[in-house]
Design a protein around this motif. Structure first.
Motif, mmCIF file in Angstrom:
data_model
loop_
_atom_site.group_PDB
_atom_site.id
_atom_site.type_symbol
_atom_site.label_atom_id
_atom_site.label_comp_id
_atom_site.label_asym_id
_atom_site.label_seq_id
_atom_site.Cartn_x
_atom_site.Cartn_y
_atom_site.Cartn_z
ATOM 1 N N VAL A 35 50.230 100.600 41.654
ATOM 2 C CA VAL A 35 49.550 101.793 40.967
ATOM 3 C C VAL A 35 49.076 101.015 39.770
ATOM 4 N N SER A 36 47.760 101.227 39.418
ATOM 5 C CA SER A 36 47.127 100.825 38.322
ATOM 6 C C SER A 36 45.953 101.682 38.111
ATOM 7 N N LEU A 61 48.982 95.792 36.029
ATOM 8 C CA LEU A 61 47.908 95.367 35.234
ATOM 9 C C LEU A 61 46.862 94.648 36.283
ATOM 10 N N GLY A 62 46.708 95.270 37.586
ATOM 11 C CA GLY A 62 45.634 94.810 38.403
ATOM 12 C C GLY A 62 45.748 93.264 38.673
ATOM 13 N N ARG A 63 46.924 92.676 38.732
ATOM 14 C CA ARG A 63 47.274 91.493 39.028
ATOM 15 C C ARG A 63 46.679 90.321 37.978
ATOM 16 N N GLY A 64 46.669 91.079 36.802
ATOM 17 C CA GLY A 64 46.181 90.070 35.679
ATOM 18 C C GLY A 64 44.476 90.192 35.310
ATOM 19 N N PHE A 65 44.079 91.210 36.098
ATOM 20 C CA PHE A 65 42.550 91.514 35.833
ATOM 21 C C PHE A 65 42.287 92.134 34.641
ATOM 22 N N ILE A 66 43.137 93.392 34.386
ATOM 23 C CA ILE A 66 42.958 94.289 33.382
ATOM 24 C C ILE A 66 43.299 93.388 32.091
ATOM 25 N N ILE A 114 58.282 103.899 37.649
ATOM 26 C CA ILE A 114 58.398 102.892 36.799
ATOM 27 C C ILE A 114 57.652 101.623 36.813
ATOM 28 N N PRO A 115 56.577 101.430 36.190
ATOM 29 C CA PRO A 115 55.767 100.315 36.108
ATOM 30 C C PRO A 115 56.663 98.877 36.276
ATOM 31 N N ILE A 116 56.174 97.925 36.964
ATOM 32 C CA ILE A 116 57.046 96.705 36.810
ATOM 33 C C ILE A 116 55.881 95.421 36.718
ATOM 34 N N PRO A 117 55.659 95.327 35.377
ATOM 35 C CA PRO A 117 54.744 94.437 34.829
ATOM 36 C C PRO A 117 55.547 92.775 34.984
ATOM 37 N N ARG A 140 42.287 96.457 48.069
ATOM 38 C CA ARG A 140 43.466 95.899 47.278
ATOM 39 C C ARG A 140 44.012 94.642 47.880
ATOM 40 N N TYR A 141 43.805 94.266 49.112
ATOM 41 C CA TYR A 141 44.234 93.253 49.765
ATOM 42 C C TYR A 141 43.195 92.536 50.703
ATOM 43 N N PRO A 142 43.264 91.340 51.087
ATOM 44 C CA PRO A 142 42.188 90.821 52.065
ATOM 45 C C PRO A 142 42.497 91.669 53.481
ATOM 46 N N ASP A 143 41.641 91.671 54.368
ATOM 47 C CA ASP A 143 41.300 92.357 55.454
ATOM 48 C C ASP A 143 42.576 92.057 56.314
#
Length: 331
Positions: free
Chosen positions: A179-180, A208-213, A277-280, A320-323
């Protein structure tokens, strides 16, 4: 100031949790003492729900994350009673889902040995296999629960209809989904609705979008080889630069509120539902503390409208993920 609390597996935990994946499952893991300091900072600030997995490590040492947490408990035993542990499993060699009872029993045995016989609060299969009946798929996991290997059963990357079906046979303690601000599709919203209806918490990973945000990388070329992001469609070429436009707008909104963009993003995820519950995760002490303190940030109706307007106009480019990994998502 203490952050708000949520009930998870019968225990009170902070409304912001802590993800440990990037402390061991990354091309260049941080020094362990640095990781330990970040874990302590987050837990001390209230992030008492912690996410780990039996496969958060390189192929030759898939249990690296669990082993690290075990060494943390050995060095700081007073934190054993503070942490509620949610452990993902059910993934074997080459990251293929494996729901067999013998395999998962052995994973749990190794995990408990590495953790110093620490009680595992929740265990959950990380992915379902497409085309399988979820009740049958979860049967072995629930039997392991009944054997006493862990206290409660959870589910990861499953849809709201699957959660409802599973709940007719099992007591699902938590659902873990992504969730982001750039992962807010309808199927994700439906799981949040399930959480609100049932009172069961959602572990919101990658808030956090895997660090992108947080602008961890300025160009696609900056993303390190061997990282998940290097394979993610959202981090590729023109998709990367298009998606940065969302971060530009979020930066402006966060600056107006006098908070960081990371805090805005985490507070927004936490506000999606009373049990979300966000889990950064972070190996930086200050960021780990600030991330957790996002639990005390309240978004106003004006903030919500502004964010909703931003999301209504912006379409994230790339899956969100590779194919090859998408067939296991939200089944």
């Amino acid at each position: 100031m203490p952050i708000p609390q949520v009930t998870l597996a019968g225990k009170e935990v902070g409304h912001i949790g802590l993800g440990l994946m990037q402390l061991t499952w990354t091309p260049t893991p941080p020094p362990e003492e640095q990781s330990f300091a970040a874990i302590k900072a987050a837990v001390d600030a209230g992030a008492t729900a912690v996410s780990s997995a039996t496969f958060y490590g390189p192929q030759e040492d898939q249990m690296a994350n669990v082993a690290m947490l075990g060494r943390f408990f050995a060095k700081y035993p007073e934190y054993r009673s503070k942490i509620v542990l949610v452990l993902k499993g059910g993934v074997g060699a080459a990251l293929k889902p494996d729901p067999s009872k013998d395999f998962n029993r052995e994973c749990l045995r190794k995990a408990k040995e590495l953790l110093g016989d620490y009680e595992i609060d929740v265990y959950l299969p990380a992915r379902l296999l497409p085309g399988q009946d979820p009740i049958e798929y979860f049967r072995a996991f629930d039997e392991l629960r009944q054997e006493g290997w862990f206290r409660q059963l959870g589910a990861s990357e499953v849809s709201a209809p699957t959660l409802r079906k599973l709940s007719t046979a099992y007591d699902i303690a938590i659902a873990e989904i992504e969730v982001s601000l750039w992962s807010w599709e309808q199927d994700i919203q439906d799981v949040i609705a399930w959480s609100t209806e049932t009172g069961k918490p959602v572990f919101a990973y990658s808030p956090l979008g895997r660090g992108f945000i947080t602008r961890t990388w300025k160009t696609p070329e900056d993303v390190p080889e061997g990282s998940f992001q290097k394979l993610s469609p959202r981090f590729q070429g023109e998709n990367f630069y298009h998606n940065l436009k969302l971060v530009d707008v979020l930066d402006e909104l966060a600056a107006k509120k006098g908070i960081t963009t990371a805090q805005l993003a985490i507070a927004w995820v936490a506000s999606r539902g009373p049990n979300v519950i966000p889990i950064p995760g972070s190996s930086n002490v200050d960021r780990a503390r600030a991330n957790t303190e996002s639990g005390n940030i309240k978004l106003t109706a004006e903030d919500e409208k502004e964010i909703n307007d931003i999301l209504a106009k912006f379409e994230t480019k790339g899956g969100r993920y590779p194919d090859h990994g998408s067939s296991h998502l939200m089944l």
